[in-house]
Design a protein around this motif. Structure first.
Motif, mmCIF file in Angstrom:
data_model
loop_
_atom_site.group_PDB
_atom_site.id
_atom_site.type_symbol
_atom_site.label_atom_id
_atom_site.label_comp_id
_atom_site.label_asym_id
_atom_site.label_seq_id
_atom_site.Cartn_x
_atom_site.Cartn_y
_atom_site.Cartn_z
ATOM 1 N N THR A 150 -12.873 0.213 5.003
ATOM 2 C CA THR A 150 -12.810 0.776 3.613
ATOM 3 C C THR A 150 -11.699 0.698 2.970
ATOM 4 O OG1 THR A 150 -15.137 0.776 4.861
ATOM 5 C CG2 THR A 150 -14.316 2.915 3.044
ATOM 6 N N ILE A 151 -11.246 2.177 4.540
ATOM 7 C CA ILE A 151 -9.815 2.531 3.200
ATOM 8 C C ILE A 151 -8.815 2.250 2.819
ATOM 9 C CG2 ILE A 151 -10.605 4.982 4.765
ATOM 10 C CD1 ILE A 151 -7.940 4.374 5.944
ATOM 11 N N ALA A 152 -8.604 0.746 3.478
ATOM 12 C CA ALA A 152 -7.348 -0.404 3.341
ATOM 13 C C ALA A 152 -8.020 -0.358 1.656
ATOM 14 C CB ALA A 152 -7.609 -1.533 4.219
ATOM 15 N N VAL A 153 -9.057 -0.638 1.224
ATOM 16 C CA VAL A 153 -8.989 -0.861 -0.017
ATOM 17 C C VAL A 153 -8.048 0.360 -0.859
ATOM 18 C CG1 VAL A 153 -10.684 -1.294 -2.407
ATOM 19 C CG2 VAL A 153 -10.688 -2.726 0.192
ATOM 20 N N ALA A 154 -8.991 1.334 -0.713
ATOM 21 C CA ALA A 154 -7.944 2.640 -0.986
ATOM 22 C C ALA A 154 -6.774 2.443 -1.062
ATOM 23 C CB ALA A 154 -8.952 3.284 -0.377
ATOM 24 N N VAL A 155 -6.718 2.150 0.359
ATOM 25 C CA VAL A 155 -5.112 2.793 -0.016
ATOM 26 C C VAL A 155 -4.442 1.910 -0.558
ATOM 27 C CG1 VAL A 155 -3.002 1.813 2.534
ATOM 28 C CG2 VAL A 155 -4.585 3.554 2.156
ATOM 29 N N ALA A 156 -4.337 0.233 -0.555
ATOM 30 C CA ALA A 156 -3.895 -0.342 -1.089
ATOM 31 C C ALA A 156 -4.303 -0.353 -2.407
ATOM 32 C CB ALA A 156 -4.504 -1.718 -0.824
ATOM 33 N N ASN A 157 -5.081 0.037 -2.618
ATOM 34 C CA ASN A 157 -4.762 0.648 -4.604
ATOM 35 C C ASN A 157 -4.256 1.413 -5.078
ATOM 36 O OD1 ASN A 157 -6.578 -1.982 -5.107
ATOM 37 N ND2 ASN A 157 -8.371 -0.170 -5.087
ATOM 38 N N ALA A 158 -4.452 2.901 -4.338
ATOM 39 C CA ALA A 158 -3.567 4.297 -4.325
ATOM 40 C C ALA A 158 -2.459 3.691 -4.716
ATOM 41 C CB ALA A 158 -3.488 4.940 -3.006
ATOM 42 N N ASP A 159 -1.551 2.879 -3.534
ATOM 43 C CA ASP A 159 -0.044 2.101 -3.721
ATOM 44 C C ASP A 159 0.594 1.739 -5.018
ATOM 45 O OD1 ASP A 159 1.805 1.971 -1.766
ATOM 46 O OD2 ASP A 159 1.432 -0.525 -1.329
ATOM 47 N N ALA A 160 -0.251 0.080 -5.579
ATOM 48 C CA ALA A 160 -0.599 -0.565 -6.205
ATOM 49 C C ALA A 160 -0.361 0.660 -7.682
ATOM 50 C CB ALA A 160 -1.454 -1.446 -6.667
ATOM 51 N N HIS A 161 -1.416 1.774 -7.595
ATOM 52 C CA HIS A 161 -1.326 2.141 -8.103
ATOM 53 C C HIS A 161 0.169 2.843 -9.230
ATOM 54 C CE1 HIS A 161 -3.461 4.975 -11.884
ATOM 55 N NE2 HIS A 161 -2.575 5.713 -11.380
ATOM 56 N N TRP A 162 0.265 3.440 -7.787
ATOM 57 C CA TRP A 162 1.922 4.395 -7.796
ATOM 58 C C TRP A 162 2.916 3.197 -8.210
ATOM 59 C CZ3 TRP A 162 6.222 4.392 -4.693
ATOM 60 C CH2 TRP A 162 7.226 4.457 -5.187
ATOM 61 N N ARG A 163 2.798 2.058 -7.781
ATOM 62 C CA ARG A 163 4.126 1.340 -8.053
ATOM 63 C C ARG A 163 3.630 1.033 -9.662
ATOM 64 N NH1 ARG A 163 5.959 -2.067 -3.417
ATOM 65 N NH2 ARG A 163 5.449 -1.285 -1.662
ATOM 66 N N LEU A 164 2.938 0.475 -9.918
ATOM 67 C CA LEU A 164 3.391 0.591 -11.299
ATOM 68 C C LEU A 164 3.098 1.622 -12.422
ATOM 69 C CD1 LEU A 164 -0.382 -1.476 -11.747
ATOM 70 C CD2 LEU A 164 1.407 -2.241 -12.473
ATOM 71 N N GLY A 165 3.460 2.810 -11.917
ATOM 72 C CA GLY A 165 3.702 4.598 -12.343
ATOM 73 C C GLY A 165 5.027 4.356 -12.949
ATOM 74 N N GLU A 166 5.623 3.585 -11.054
ATOM 75 C CA GLU A 166 7.018 3.520 -10.996
ATOM 76 C C GLU A 166 7.736 2.774 -11.972
ATOM 77 O OE1 GLU A 166 9.101 5.622 -8.787
ATOM 78 O OE2 GLU A 166 7.699 6.695 -9.660
ATOM 79 N N GLN A 167 6.848 2.015 -12.237
ATOM 80 C CA GLN A 167 7.914 0.250 -12.943
ATOM 81 C C GLN A 167 7.631 0.942 -14.466
ATOM 82 O OE1 GLN A 167 5.631 -3.353 -12.520
ATOM 83 N NE2 GLN A 167 6.306 -3.457 -10.535
#
Length: 228
Positions: A150-167
């Motif tokens: 369950t949390i794997a999806v949340a972790v991956a989404n949070a990581d992707a959101h952060w990476r997009l913000g950094e870009q």
């Protein structure tokens, strides 16, 4: 699990650091597994493992002992995609150097579950207890697997959101730097009667001479002009 899903869906991503978001997710994971007293999320990038978030100092201490040794249940679970349970660190024979050191901590048992996402393993959920065999029951194992999935999806989404913000932030900084450099070139072209290529070469030489970033040299020229 339904309650965990509801709480995960309410985790805010906007205007928060990745550490803050994952910290909240990890705290939710602790409450989802019977016997859990501390949890952490290990992420694996380029075969390097690190603790992205933790709930309880005991979890962080145990994780870091594994990173120092280069192996351990959380690292092996994250890299190999396998569930690894330690019922008692005082009798555990796998990972000898790690368990020898973790015995000095409050950790007595642990459960490391891979975080599956889109057919791959992005890391591991590490669950710790001060009790022997805290995760030996079918209920604890099943909960650990369900929570990790369950949390794997949340972790991956949070990581992707952060990476997009950094870009986006990096792109913004790059555009600002380019604008400042173009302004500085304009100043030099007017003051020294040179063309654009010659103005840039002046900036580049000054950057090398003073061992400063090109943008900082350009910023100084622009600010000096504005103060006159």
């Amino acid at each position: 699990m339904q309650e965990l899903l509801r709480e995960l869906s309410r985790v805010a991503l906007a205007e928060r650091s990745l550490e803050e978001v994952l910290g909240e997710i990890t705290s939710l994971a602790t409450r989802g597994v019977p016997g859990a007293e501390a949890t952490s999320i290990t992420l694996v990038r380029d075969d390097k493992a690190f603790t992205a978030a933790y709930d309880g100092e005991m979890a962080l201490a145990a994780d870091e002992l594994q990173y120092e040794q280069g192996y351990g249940p959380c690292m092996d679970a994250g890299r190999g995609g396998v569930v690894l349970r330690v019922d008692d660190v005082h009798t555990e024979e796998r990972w000898p150097e790690y368990v020898a050191r973790v015995r000095a901590t409050p950790v007595r048992s642990s459960l490391s579950v891979p975080l599956p996402y889109q057919g791959a393993t992005i890391g591991a959920l590490n669950i710790y207890s001060t009790r022997v065999a805290a995760f030996a029951t079918p209920e604890s194992l099943a909960a650990g697997l369900d929570v990790a999935e369950t949390i794997a999806v949340a972790v991956a989404n949070a990581d992707a959101h952060w990476r997009l913000g950094e870009q986006a932030r990096n792109m913004g900084l790059a555009m600002q730097s380019r604008a400042v450099i173009e302004q500085a070139k304009g100043v030099l072209m007017a003051q020294r009667h040179v063309n654009a290529d010659q103005a840039f070469e002046i900036l580049r030489e000054a950057s090398q001479r003073y061992n400063r970033k090109l943008r900082d040299i350009a910023q100084g020229i622009v600010e000096g002009t504005q103060q006159r």
